[in-house]
Design a protein around this motif. Structure first.
Motif, PDB file in Angstrom:
ATOM      1  N   TRP A  30      46.263  43.839  82.597  1.00  0.00           N
ATOM      2  CA  TRP A  30      46.003  43.813  84.041  1.00  0.00           C
ATOM      3  C   TRP A  30      45.031  42.727  84.359  1.00  0.00           C
ATOM      4  O   TRP A  30      44.085  42.592  83.658  1.00  0.00           O
ATOM      5  N   GLY A  31      44.925  42.087  85.562  1.00  0.00           N
ATOM      6  CA  GLY A  31      43.750  40.989  85.838  1.00  0.00           C
ATOM      7  C   GLY A  31      44.010  39.715  85.174  1.00  0.00           C
ATOM      8  O   GLY A  31      43.153  38.823  85.657  1.00  0.00           O
ATOM      9  N   VAL A  32      44.999  39.283  84.464  1.00  0.00           N
ATOM     10  CA  VAL A  32      45.062  38.146  83.755  1.00  0.00           C
ATOM     11  C   VAL A  32      46.628  37.745  84.084  1.00  0.00           C
ATOM     12  O   VAL A  32      47.516  38.315  83.700  1.00  0.00           O
ATOM     13  N   ARG A  33      46.550  36.551  84.765  1.00  0.00           N
ATOM     14  CA  ARG A  33      48.041  35.639  84.938  1.00  0.00           C
ATOM     15  C   ARG A  33      48.257  34.687  83.878  1.00  0.00           C
ATOM     16  O   ARG A  33      47.522  33.673  83.823  1.00  0.00           O
ATOM     17  N   PRO A  34      49.428  34.678  83.107  1.00  0.00           N
ATOM     18  CA  PRO A  34      49.683  33.819  82.341  1.00  0.00           C
ATOM     19  C   PRO A  34      50.348  32.496  83.136  1.00  0.00           C
ATOM     20  O   PRO A  34      50.656  32.720  84.098  1.00  0.00           O
ATOM     21  N   PRO A  35      50.144  31.419  82.264  1.00  0.00           N
ATOM     22  CA  PRO A  35      50.862  30.295  82.867  1.00  0.00           C
ATOM     23  C   PRO A  35      52.362  30.441  83.381  1.00  0.00           C
ATOM     24  O   PRO A  35      53.042  31.044  82.472  1.00  0.00           O
ATOM     25  N   ARG A  58      44.733  32.559  84.314  1.00  0.00           N
ATOM     26  CA  ARG A  58      43.472  32.786  85.056  1.00  0.00           C
ATOM     27  C   ARG A  58      43.458  34.131  85.559  1.00  0.00           C
ATOM     28  O   ARG A  58      44.469  35.085  85.313  1.00  0.00           O
ATOM     29  N   PHE A  59      42.474  34.420  86.216  1.00  0.00           N
ATOM     30  CA  PHE A  59      42.205  35.871  86.517  1.00  0.00           C
ATOM     31  C   PHE A  59      43.096  36.032  87.742  1.00  0.00           C
ATOM     32  O   PHE A  59      43.358  35.322  88.764  1.00  0.00           O
ATOM     33  N   ASP A  60      43.905  37.372  88.017  1.00  0.00           N
ATOM     34  CA  ASP A  60      44.627  37.717  88.939  1.00  0.00           C
ATOM     35  C   ASP A  60      43.537  38.278  90.280  1.00  0.00           C
ATOM     36  O   ASP A  60      42.842  39.249  90.084  1.00  0.00           O
ATOM     37  N   PRO A  61      43.527  37.322  91.234  1.00  0.00           N
ATOM     38  CA  PRO A  61      42.647  37.673  92.623  1.00  0.00           C
ATOM     39  C   PRO A  61      43.089  39.016  93.096  1.00  0.00           C
ATOM     40  O   PRO A  61      42.233  39.607  93.797  1.00  0.00           O
ATOM     41  N   ASN A  62      44.394  39.555  92.951  1.00  0.00           N
ATOM     42  CA  ASN A  62      44.419  40.866  93.407  1.00  0.00           C
ATOM     43  C   ASN A  62      44.212  42.081  92.730  1.00  0.00           C
ATOM     44  O   ASN A  62      44.540  43.144  93.276  1.00  0.00           O
ATOM     45  N   TRP A  94      37.215  43.364  80.493  1.00  0.00           N
ATOM     46  CA  TRP A  94      36.598  42.155  80.652  1.00  0.00           C
ATOM     47  C   TRP A  94      35.815  42.050  81.993  1.00  0.00           C
ATOM     48  O   TRP A  94      36.252  42.186  83.028  1.00  0.00           O
ATOM     49  N   PHE A  95      34.435  42.046  81.529  1.00  0.00           N
ATOM     50  CA  PHE A  95      33.469  41.970  82.833  1.00  0.00           C
ATOM     51  C   PHE A  95      33.120  40.601  82.976  1.00  0.00           C
ATOM     52  O   PHE A  95      32.927  39.653  82.090  1.00  0.00           O
ATOM     53  N   ARG A 122      31.348  43.054  87.177  1.00  0.00           N
ATOM     54  CA  ARG A 122      32.558  43.513  87.547  1.00  0.00           C
ATOM     55  C   ARG A 122      33.616  43.331  86.630  1.00  0.00           C
ATOM     56  O   ARG A 122      33.882  42.479  86.008  1.00  0.00           O
ATOM     57  N   VAL A 123      34.670  44.513  86.621  1.00  0.00           N
ATOM     58  CA  VAL A 123      35.881  44.397  85.613  1.00  0.00           C
ATOM     59  C   VAL A 123      36.588  43.485  86.388  1.00  0.00           C
ATOM     60  O   VAL A 123      37.348  43.772  87.669  1.00  0.00           O
ATOM     61  N   ARG A 124      37.001  42.296  85.569  1.00  0.00           N
ATOM     62  CA  ARG A 124      38.014  41.297  86.191  1.00  0.00           C
ATOM     63  C   ARG A 124      39.483  41.715  85.408  1.00  0.00           C
ATOM     64  O   ARG A 124      40.399  41.460  85.978  1.00  0.00           O
TER      65      ARG A 124
END
Length: 473
Positions: free
Chosen positions: A211-216, A230-234, A304-305, A309-311
């Protein structure tokens, strides 16, 4: 429902004085302390001449059976009034059944049960029993400590049992009440254990949910990859629904899909909160997770902080198949994971509905399948190109078709030798070998056919063959 029961069941959001008593499974019962009706506080030790026991049950569609009520009365009588006590007949309740709606704070799911007033009975202690004594000062003990004697009065207590099998745990924090254990008297108790595996350790592999990471979204054919991840902003783990979604991935994982040989980090965090009298999901996520991170090594492997904050986070599961299984088996297993993750994402809140999974054997299986599937395309393209090239240079369709069938015969013969004679499975190495031999078969057949077509003179066919052999060598 009795006033004390109403007070207790209304405290669904309050803290519990005995956090280690929870959670309890279906059939768990709670008993209030002895009290004197109408007297808020006992000023001196008081012996109960009789104890009125009022029982309520949180049941499914129907109230507990008569057998359950009789066994519960026998069990409770010894604890409330002591050995040698007697019970007066059970008095049925005059009130009806009312709906009981409970929300599990950990999962956010709602459960509609039935609040049943089971009625009451009167327990009469034996003259020598000191169990039913109300102490002036509360001390340790199941119902308080006991002092010899004094005034005898009519006492009362309440009991509540959560017998709805749909409840995974007690629906309420029964603060100030005593845990009375599980009394699933109508059916045998089911035991659960850790799922065994028949695979040796060297063949196990992990499937990781992220969770929290979006692949290309795509990979360019040529040039530099502009975006790798990139990090998932949602993704908002501070949202209680996101925490429920993360924990639900651990607790609701089908045993046929994967298993855990040790608790996932959400369970460890849950126990850490319990040990400090806090509830899960955490209302103060950033503070609690940071404190836990400083005390335990588990979060460092899974969280992953960024700026405190946990991202992003992950949970790893043990797969139920071997990592060296065939590509088709691995891809079928991967499709089951795809369906499960998609289903979970659709059910979860938007703060944690972009989970995805990965595993190295899945990558290998996809690459191997792509290579094997490309074999047919490679053969077809090579044969079509050879036929067209031969036709352009010789202008002889018969000669071009002859070359085409010769190349096809070479490929079929080689495949027969590999699969039937040697018993090999078609994999990446075998595919590469076939592709290489396709190139050699087309190249030399084209050379021989081209020389044959360019032999000068109108000589007999056998003379053309001899000339071709001399030229080609």
């Amino acid at each position: 429902q009795p006033p004390d029961v109403a007070t207790a069941v209304s405290r669904t959001e309050s803290g519990s004085d005995k956090r280690h008593d929870r959670p309890h499974g279906p059939g768990h019962c709670w008993v209030s302390r002895l009290r004197v009706p109408g007297v808020p506080e006992v000023k001196h030790p008081t012996k109960c001449s009789a104890v009125d026991v009022h029982t309520s049950a949180i049941a499914a569609n129907e109230p507990p059976s008569v057998r359950w009520r009789a066994l519960w009365q026998t069990t409770l009588l010894q604890q409330v009034a002591g050995p040698g006590s007697t019970a007066r007949p059970w008095v049925p309740a005059t009130s009806g059944q009312v709906p009981f709606v409970s929300e599990d704070w950990e999962t956010g799911s709602s459960q509609v049960s039935t609040f049943v007033d089971m009625g009451h009975f009167t327990a009469v202690p034996s003259p020598d029993s000191d169990v039913s004594v109300l102490p002036a000062v509360e001390v340790e003990g199941p119902f308080g400590n006991f002092t010899n004697g004094t005034d005898a009065v009519q006492c009362a207590l309440e009991a509540v049992c959560f017998v709805d099998p749909g409840l995974k745990q007690d629906a309420c924090d029964m603060s100030g009440w005593r845990s009375f254990g599980a009394h699933n008297l109508d059916r045998p108790r089911l035991l659960s254990g850790v799922m065994p595996t028949h695979l040796p350790a060297r063949k196990l592999f992990d499937v990781t949910v992220i969770w929290g990471v979006r692949p290309p979204k795509s990979t360019p054919w040529v040039g530099r990859q502009e975006e790798t991840w990139r990090f998932d902003p949602n993704f908002e783990p501070s949202d209680p629904w996101a925490q429920r979604a993360l924990r639900g991935m651990c607790t609701e994982m089908p045993e046929s899909l994967a298993w855990l040989d040790e608790p996932c980090w959400l369970e460890e965090f849950h126990r850490w909160l319990d040990g400090r009298g806090k509830r899960f999901p955490s209302r103060n996520w950033d503070k609690d997770i940071t404190e836990w991170f400083q005390e335990d090594i588990t979060p460092g492997e899974n969280l992953w902080f960024v700026d405190g904050r946990v991202r992003a986070t992950k949970i790893s599961f043990n797969a139920n198949i071997a990592k060296d299984a065939g590509a088709s088996t691995l891809l079928e297993y991967m499709r089951k994971w795809d369906a499960f993750i998609d289903e979970r994402n659709r059910a979860n809140a938007c703060s944690a509905n972009k989970a995805w999974h990965t595993a190295h054997p899945f990558v290998r299986a996809e690459a191997e399948t792509a290579v094997v599937n490309s074999l047919l395309y490679t053969i077809v393209i090579s044969m079509v190109c050879g036929f067209m090239g031969m036709l352009v240079f010789t202008c002889d369709p018969t000669l071009s078709l002859t070359v085409l069938f010769l190349v096809l015969g070479v490929i079929i013969g080689l495949a027969f030798f590999m699969v039937v004679v040697m018993g090999w499975t078609i994999g990446p190495i075998e595919v590469i070998s076939l592709v290489i031999f396709v190139g050699y078969a087309v190249t030399y057949s084209l050379h021989v056919a081209h020389v044959y077509s360019e032999t000068p003179g109108k000589c007999p066919d056998d003379q053309s063959v001899e000339t071709t052999v001399e030229v080609v060598g």
